[in-house]
Design a protein around this motif. Structure first.
Motif, PDB file in Angstrom:
ATOM      1  N   SER A  74      -7.865   4.806   5.359  1.00 33.86           N
ATOM      2  CA  SER A  74      -7.908   3.878   4.009  1.00 33.86           C
ATOM      3  C   SER A  74      -6.967   2.916   4.096  1.00 33.86           C
ATOM      4  N   ALA A  75      -5.707   3.334   4.388  1.00 32.23           N
ATOM      5  CA  ALA A  75      -4.425   2.657   4.390  1.00 32.23           C
ATOM      6  C   ALA A  75      -4.810   1.410   5.169  1.00 32.23           C
ATOM      7  N   VAL A 100      -3.651   4.792  -1.568  1.00 28.33           N
ATOM      8  CA  VAL A 100      -4.704   5.458  -0.826  1.00 28.33           C
ATOM      9  C   VAL A 100      -4.310   6.895  -0.618  1.00 28.33           C
ATOM     10  N   THR A 101      -5.172   7.639   0.014  1.00 20.38           N
ATOM     11  CA  THR A 101      -4.907   9.014   0.077  1.00 20.38           C
ATOM     12  C   THR A 101      -5.183   9.493   1.342  1.00 20.38           C
ATOM     13  N   THR A 108      -7.625  -0.920   4.112  1.00 20.72           N
ATOM     14  CA  THR A 108      -7.089  -1.787   2.909  1.00 20.72           C
ATOM     15  C   THR A 108      -5.981  -2.713   3.264  1.00 20.72           C
ATOM     16  N   THR A 112      -1.673  -0.914  -4.093  1.00 20.58           N
ATOM     17  CA  THR A 112      -3.022   0.023  -3.710  1.00 20.58           C
ATOM     18  C   THR A 112      -2.508   1.196  -3.277  1.00 20.58           C
ATOM     19  N   VAL A 132       0.768  -1.114   0.014  1.00 19.35           N
ATOM     20  CA  VAL A 132      -0.011  -0.082   0.023  1.00 19.35           C
ATOM     21  C   VAL A 132       0.802   1.189   0.164  1.00 19.35           C
TER      22      VAL A 132
END
Length: 189
Positions: A173-174, A168-169, A177, A166, A133
């Protein structure tokens, strides 16, 4: 002894930007909150030090892996639950990869990028099947990702390779995920 879920975090060992130091500390706090352990580059400076210090403060187990030529430069994290000193950078990265169940890349420079690219490539080539990620918070990696997408459009990076990471912002979310991709329950202690 059963080992818990271990997250390897790649991040800067040089920045003094407080926003990035704070991001690293929040990352360490969240690792601990989830009952995970941290695998890091074994330095006690900058973001690398902040993530390890915060993880330990929250009760997480920390494993630091540092090559001997960086012990003084990156101030080896002697407070790690386990500090492994290697002869080379290649050994460092292999041990970090072996000890981790997943990888999270925070903002960093060429060392962070080198670790990220090697982990991403290893996953794409089938050397591991662990989640990778990349946190692109505040557009930190936007230019890099645009370049990778251009390489993909030109046929240099396959869709399969691009899908192996992946992006993520935000930190929440990280972790969502990582937990889902690794099959780990998304919960806190």
């Amino acid at each position: 002894m059963v080992r818990g879920f271990a997250l390897c975090v790649y991040c800067s060992a040089s920045t003094a930007e407080q926003a990035h130091i704070a991001l690293a500390a929040r990352t360490g706090t969240e690792i601990a909150r989830r009952g995970w352990s941290l695998v890091s580059g074994g330095g006690h400076v900058s973001m690398m030090g902040a993530v390890a210090t915060a993880a330990r403060a929250g009760g997480a187990r920390t494993v630091g892996v540092i090559p001997k030529h960086l012990v003084h430069r990156e101030e080896a994290d002697v407070h790690s639950d386990e500090l492994i000193v290697t002869d080379t950078m290649r050994q460092r990265k292999q041990i970090m990869e072996d000890r981790a169940d997943a990888f999270l890349t925070l903002p960093g420079g060429i060392g962070t990028l080198e670790e990220f690219f090697e982990t991403w490539t290893g996953g794409y080539l089938g050397q591991h099947d662990k989640p990778v990620v990349l946190l692109d918070q505040d557009g930190f990696y936007t230019g890099l990702l645009e370049w990778v997408d251009e390489l993909s459009r030109r046929g240099f990076v396959s869709r399969h390779a691009r899908e192996r990471i992946t992006v993520v912002t935000d930190l929440a979310s990280a972790f969502t995920t990582l937990a889902a991709a690794a099959g780990v329950e998304n919960r806190a202690r």
